[in-house]
Design an enzyme around this catalytic site. Sequence first.
Site, short mmCIF file in Angstrom:
data_model
loop_
_atom_site.label_atom_id
_atom_site.label_comp_id
_atom_site.label_asym_id
_atom_site.label_seq_id
_atom_site.Cartn_x
_atom_site.Cartn_y
_atom_site.Cartn_z
N GLY A 1 0.89 -1.72 0.11
CA GLY A 1 0.00 -0.04 0.18
C GLY A 1 0.60 1.24 0.25
O GLY A 1 0.50 2.33 1.06
N GLN B 77 -1.16 1.76 7.18
CA GLN B 77 -1.45 1.19 6.76
C GLN B 77 -2.93 0.75 7.11
O GLN B 77 -3.44 1.20 7.79
CB GLN B 77 -1.64 0.05 5.05
CG GLN B 77 -1.18 0.47 4.02
CD GLN B 77 -2.48 0.99 3.06
OE1 GLN B 77 -3.63 0.36 3.56
NE2 GLN B 77 -2.67 1.38 1.65
N ASN C 195 1.03 2.48 -17.83
CA ASN C 195 0.81 2.96 -16.88
C ASN C 195 -0.90 2.63 -17.15
O ASN C 195 -1.32 3.51 -18.08
CB ASN C 195 1.08 4.92 -17.34
CG ASN C 195 0.55 5.77 -16.62
OD1 ASN C 195 -0.62 5.95 -16.48
ND2 ASN C 195 1.28 6.65 -15.56
N ALA C 196 -1.87 2.66 -16.08
CA ALA C 196 -3.13 2.66 -16.37
C ALA C 196 -3.67 3.55 -16.82
O ALA C 196 -4.91 4.19 -17.86
CB ALA C 196 -3.63 2.36 -14.63
N SER D 48 -2.57 2.27 -6.23
CA SER D 48 -1.84 2.99 -4.69
C SER D 48 -2.31 5.15 -5.21
O SER D 48 -1.88 5.29 -5.13
CB SER D 48 -0.69 3.29 -4.09
OG SER D 48 -0.84 1.88 -4.02
N LEU E 133 2.41 6.31 -10.18
CA LEU E 133 3.74 7.55 -11.29
C LEU E 133 2.05 7.65 -13.07
O LEU E 133 2.18 7.60 -13.07
CB LEU E 133 4.04 6.40 -11.76
CG LEU E 133 5.21 6.30 -12.41
CD1 LEU E 133 6.76 6.55 -11.83
CD2 LEU E 133 5.59 5.04 -13.39
N TYR F 184 -12.54 0.75 -6.12
CA TYR F 184 -12.17 -0.58 -5.32
C TYR F 184 -11.62 -0.13 -3.86
O TYR F 184 -10.70 -0.59 -3.48
CB TYR F 184 -11.66 -1.42 -6.22
CG TYR F 184 -12.03 -2.56 -5.57
CD1 TYR F 184 -12.97 -3.32 -6.46
CD2 TYR F 184 -11.02 -3.06 -3.93
CE1 TYR F 184 -13.56 -4.78 -5.79
CE2 TYR F 184 -11.92 -4.55 -3.57
CZ TYR F 184 -12.36 -4.96 -4.26
OH TYR F 184 -13.23 -5.97 -3.77
N CYS G 71 -11.85 -16.77 4.99
CA CYS G 71 -13.11 -17.02 4.48
C CYS G 71 -14.53 -15.87 4.74
O CYS G 71 -14.05 -15.10 6.30
CB CYS G 71 -13.65 -17.90 4.55
SG CYS G 71 -13.67 -18.61 6.31
#
Length: 555
Positions: A52, A130, A242-243, A265, A274, A322, A410
Amino acid sequence: MDKRHDPSRRIIAPHGTQLSCKSWLTEAPMRMLMNNLHPDVAERPEDLVVYGGIGRAARDWDCYDKIIEVLQRLEDDETLLVQSGKPVGVFRTHADAPRVLIANSNLVPHWANWEHFNELDKLGLAMYGQMTAGSWIYIGTQGIVQGTYETFVSVAKQHFEGISKGKWILTGGLGGMGGAQTLAGTMAGFSVLACEVDETRIDFRLRTRYVDKKATSLDEALAMIEAANQAGKPVSVGLLANAADVFAELVKRGVTPDVVTDQTSAHDPLNGYLPQGWTMAEAAAMRKTDEAGVVKAAKASMAVQVQAMLNLQTAGAATLDYGNNIRQMAFEMGVENAFDFPGFVPAYIRPLFCEGIGPFRWVALSGDPEDIYKTDAKVKELIPDNPHLHNWLDMARERIAFQGLPARICWIGLKDRARLALAFNEMVKNGELSAPVVIGRDHLDSGSVASPNRETESMLDGSDAVSDWPLLNALLNTASGATWVSLHHGGGVGMGFSQHSGVVIVCDGTDAAAKRVGRVLWNDPATGVMRHADAGYEIAKNCAKEQGLDLPMQD
């Protein structure tokens, strides 16, 4: 010299039954702290970074060494206090009190921002914990796999009539949390394309079987996804890219995934994301000379990515946040409709929280995988009529590689957590298990977090930002006899956006442990039912009545 960096360190938790501490109640936190820094568990163990962005297990190596030293001498009527990764005091308490109490990253609200935290961090006065990094109960990427799996199953039910075959998910990030997406997605029947700028992370996920294939171009990745979908067999692809670049390019091409999300992150624009067009080396150098410039560039790229997510949503993709606060970052950069796509908790998970259902995890302190397989069987025995849970346990055994000490997670609820924990304690007592187990959870749980852009987004009564609830959760778990309890700020979504608490308890086979386990693992999930009942959720109110919770204002 950076006291947090030591590449010579290689931390492996002891296995077996020989104790380094005076009892299992102190051996357990020692082993779990060490396990957080196992080279197969932590993202950058040489820097004490677990996951994280900069989520650490201890403030620096001197503090780590001192924590280990204190745990090895701690008596069973003493409690160690840890302040942002630094051991600051040992006090006489009693045998049923926690052996360790932890507070990480907590700031007075007016100063609760990254700028002030980063100044304190530079001065060695703070540590970002975190969620499970600084509370010593991280179990590797498995820790979030089932929650992600449950989310993707819910996505399929809500948007695709339960059919995920031939469909694919676009996402970003393959770090400690994001790395769960690829495996969880294929478990749920989707193919997954995950963008990641750090090739070592893709390789790590390949090695631990969380990613199936690696691609170095978008065309190559899309071809892999298309071939898998035509064959009817889901595949996960880690794309070195890179997203923000990839998401925007897909909009430009008119290619619409079935599902779009992100787990970069983004919560930490300085250390975690980045900027477009930058290399990792350039970003590392710029962080030393121009922090503000790095943050601005990172948030500008996040705005590009979120705008692309909005465009893909308009084109028909089921789009969800998310929990990394990327919508907030984009909103601050002028994307006014950044919150037009929902967070995953209100969209898919909250009904589970209303019944106290959340991430129940346990770890075999023996280091023996057989102990986990025996507890898997016990879960099936005690919860025989839940094929979904049984299917999860079967898939987990087949497809999830243990990282560090063997562990399992679980999602189970109020009525089952204490029952299973007491059974595990009995298994230790009668010798079925070769050593004690610890039971904990993520801070992402029903009653342990206040996070308006994630777990408590869009609460029915508008109480999204009320953080009394995780404080009460931590206090109650302390009073109930947990082995260690933690209270953190900023996990998941970054400074100023969350407060949350963690709990871990040891099942050492003793009668005293059974009493503590029974209290803690009833009370902990019960606070989640209480919190949601108080907010007006009928599912939670009904659960509270069915389970006999004493909630005075619900009479």
